[in-house]
Design a protein around this motif. Structure first.
Motif, PDB file in Angstrom:
ATOM      1  N   ILE A   1       0.908  -1.287  -0.043  1.00 37.74           N
ATOM      2  CA  ILE A   1      -0.017   0.124  -0.029  1.00 37.74           C
ATOM      3  C   ILE A   1       0.762   1.298  -0.037  1.00 37.74           C
ATOM      4  O   ILE A   1       0.658   2.203  -0.754  1.00 37.74           O
ATOM      5  CB  ILE A   1      -0.896   0.125   1.227  1.00 37.74           C
ATOM      6  N   ILE A   2       2.065   1.220   0.867  1.00 34.31           N
ATOM      7  CA  ILE A   2       2.999   2.360   0.695  1.00 34.31           C
ATOM      8  C   ILE A   2       3.706   2.633  -0.413  1.00 34.31           C
ATOM      9  O   ILE A   2       3.751   3.732  -1.015  1.00 34.31           O
ATOM     10  CB  ILE A   2       3.769   2.292   1.803  1.00 34.31           C
TER      11      ILE A   2
ATOM     12  N   ILE B   1      -2.043   7.287 -14.338  1.00 33.17           N
ATOM     13  CA  ILE B   1      -2.444   6.925 -12.789  1.00 33.17           C
ATOM     14  C   ILE B   1      -3.069   5.667 -12.822  1.00 33.17           C
ATOM     15  O   ILE B   1      -2.821   4.897 -11.790  1.00 33.17           O
ATOM     16  CB  ILE B   1      -3.561   8.135 -12.479  1.00 33.17           C
TER      17      ILE B   1
ATOM     18  N   VAL C   1       2.256   1.806  -3.544  1.00 31.74           N
ATOM     19  CA  VAL C   1       1.254   2.287  -4.364  1.00 31.74           C
ATOM     20  C   VAL C   1       0.803   3.684  -4.061  1.00 31.74           C
ATOM     21  O   VAL C   1       1.058   4.583  -5.217  1.00 31.74           O
ATOM     22  CB  VAL C   1      -0.266   1.369  -4.256  1.00 31.74           C
ATOM     23  N   LEU C   2       0.833   4.218  -2.662  1.00 27.89           N
ATOM     24  CA  LEU C   2       0.764   5.600  -2.513  1.00 27.89           C
ATOM     25  C   LEU C   2       2.013   6.534  -3.066  1.00 27.89           C
ATOM     26  O   LEU C   2       1.719   7.624  -3.289  1.00 27.89           O
ATOM     27  CB  LEU C   2       0.774   5.663  -1.034  1.00 27.89           C
ATOM     28  N   ALA C   3       3.071   5.860  -2.857  1.00 30.94           N
ATOM     29  CA  ALA C   3       4.555   6.483  -3.416  1.00 30.94           C
ATOM     30  C   ALA C   3       4.194   6.501  -4.761  1.00 30.94           C
ATOM     31  O   ALA C   3       4.659   7.936  -5.372  1.00 30.94           O
ATOM     32  CB  ALA C   3       5.712   5.645  -2.851  1.00 30.94           C
TER      33      ALA C   3
ATOM     34  N   TYR D   1       3.056  14.457  -8.009  1.00 37.34           N
ATOM     35  CA  TYR D   1       3.997  15.624  -8.238  1.00 37.34           C
ATOM     36  C   TYR D   1       4.693  15.925  -9.482  1.00 37.34           C
ATOM     37  O   TYR D   1       5.002  16.854  -9.683  1.00 37.34           O
ATOM     38  CB  TYR D   1       5.026  15.136  -7.110  1.00 37.34           C
TER      39      TYR D   1
ATOM     40  N   GLN E   1       1.683   6.880  -6.550  1.00 31.85           N
ATOM     41  CA  GLN E   1       0.637   7.975  -6.630  1.00 31.85           C
ATOM     42  C   GLN E   1       1.111   9.410  -6.558  1.00 31.85           C
ATOM     43  O   GLN E   1       0.990  10.106  -7.222  1.00 31.85           O
ATOM     44  CB  GLN E   1      -0.606   7.539  -6.126  1.00 31.85           C
ATOM     45  N   GLY E   2       1.833   9.401  -5.363  1.00 33.29           N
ATOM     46  CA  GLY E   2       2.296  10.735  -4.846  1.00 33.29           C
ATOM     47  C   GLY E   2       3.084  11.305  -6.007  1.00 33.29           C
ATOM     48  O   GLY E   2       3.132  12.491  -6.492  1.00 33.29           O
ATOM     49  N   SER E   3       4.196  10.234  -6.460  1.00 32.30           N
ATOM     50  CA  SER E   3       5.239  11.029  -7.490  1.00 32.30           C
ATOM     51  C   SER E   3       4.400  11.187  -8.817  1.00 32.30           C
ATOM     52  O   SER E   3       4.963  12.123  -9.458  1.00 32.30           O
ATOM     53  CB  SER E   3       6.227   9.497  -7.845  1.00 32.30           C
TER      54      SER E   3
END
Length: 200
Positions: free
Chosen positions: A160-161, A198, A163-165, A172, A167-169
């Motif tokens: 999950i972390i 995405i 995937v969130l990283a 950004y 998505q965040g990148s």
């Protein structure tokens, strides 16, 4: 028919077909019945999907804010349709479940279930007396089971972390590109590219 191994299915059932006989053989009846339920549920979801498409066409044709006598009739029809579909689906699944139990011979399944042949238990103490049934059963220590469960949860959290990283990148990167070249973002195609990026 989907529960028999060598039965030819109709063309409209093929996208929902699953190798239930093989799943039952390998994983056992409990897992196979879950897949049977999931396939049945997916097959039945075609009805509300088509119903939703019809309602969406009605909305597109008349506008989303148009109401008659302050009532939004298509929305009410859709809600009643979904509730009716859920009741019908439940009845159909209960009937289907009884058919599966009859075909697989799993009536009273819980009392007759045996361990999978691949389940070896604990190598140091493979068999132990159950405190619940007072019968000898294949034993797997609760401590090892907890350790495996915790390691699974840790893996899930790490994924999950990750995937969130990602998505965040992506967000950004979008922000940096918008700041750098705002003219490019006025074009419609760019939003489709970002959306696809995405999604994958």
């Amino acid at each position: 028919d989907a529960y028999d191994e060598h039965v030819e299915l109709a063309w409209f059932q093929r996208p929902f077909a699953q190798p239930l006989a093989e799943i039952r053989e390998y994983f056992g009846e409990k897992v196979a019945i879950y897949f049977a339920w999931f396939g049945h549920f997916t097959y039945f979801l075609v009805i509300p999907a088509l119903f939703g498409v019809i309602i969406e066409i009605v909305f597109a044709a008349r506008g989303y804010v148009n109401t008659v006598n302050n009532l939004d009739w298509p929305t009410y029809v859709y809600e009643v349709g979904i509730v009716t579909w859920a009741a019908v689906y439940q009845r159909c699944w209960m009937r289907e479940c009884k058919v599966v139990a009859l075909k697989w011979g799993t009536h009273g399944f819980e009392s007759e279930e045996k361990d999978r042949p691949q389940f070896q238990g604990d190598p140091q103490r493979p068999v132990a007396r159950s405190t619940i049934t007072n019968r000898t059963e294949t034993y797997f220590p609760a401590r090892k089971r907890t350790l495996l469960t915790v390691s699974s949860y840790i893996s899930i959290v790490l994924l999950i972390i990750a995937v969130l990283a990602v998505q965040g990148s992506v967000i950004y990167l979008q922000y940096v590109l918008i700041k750098k070249d705002a003219v490019m973002f006025d074009q419609q195609w760019f939003y489709w590219v970002v959306s696809l990026f995405i999604a994958f």
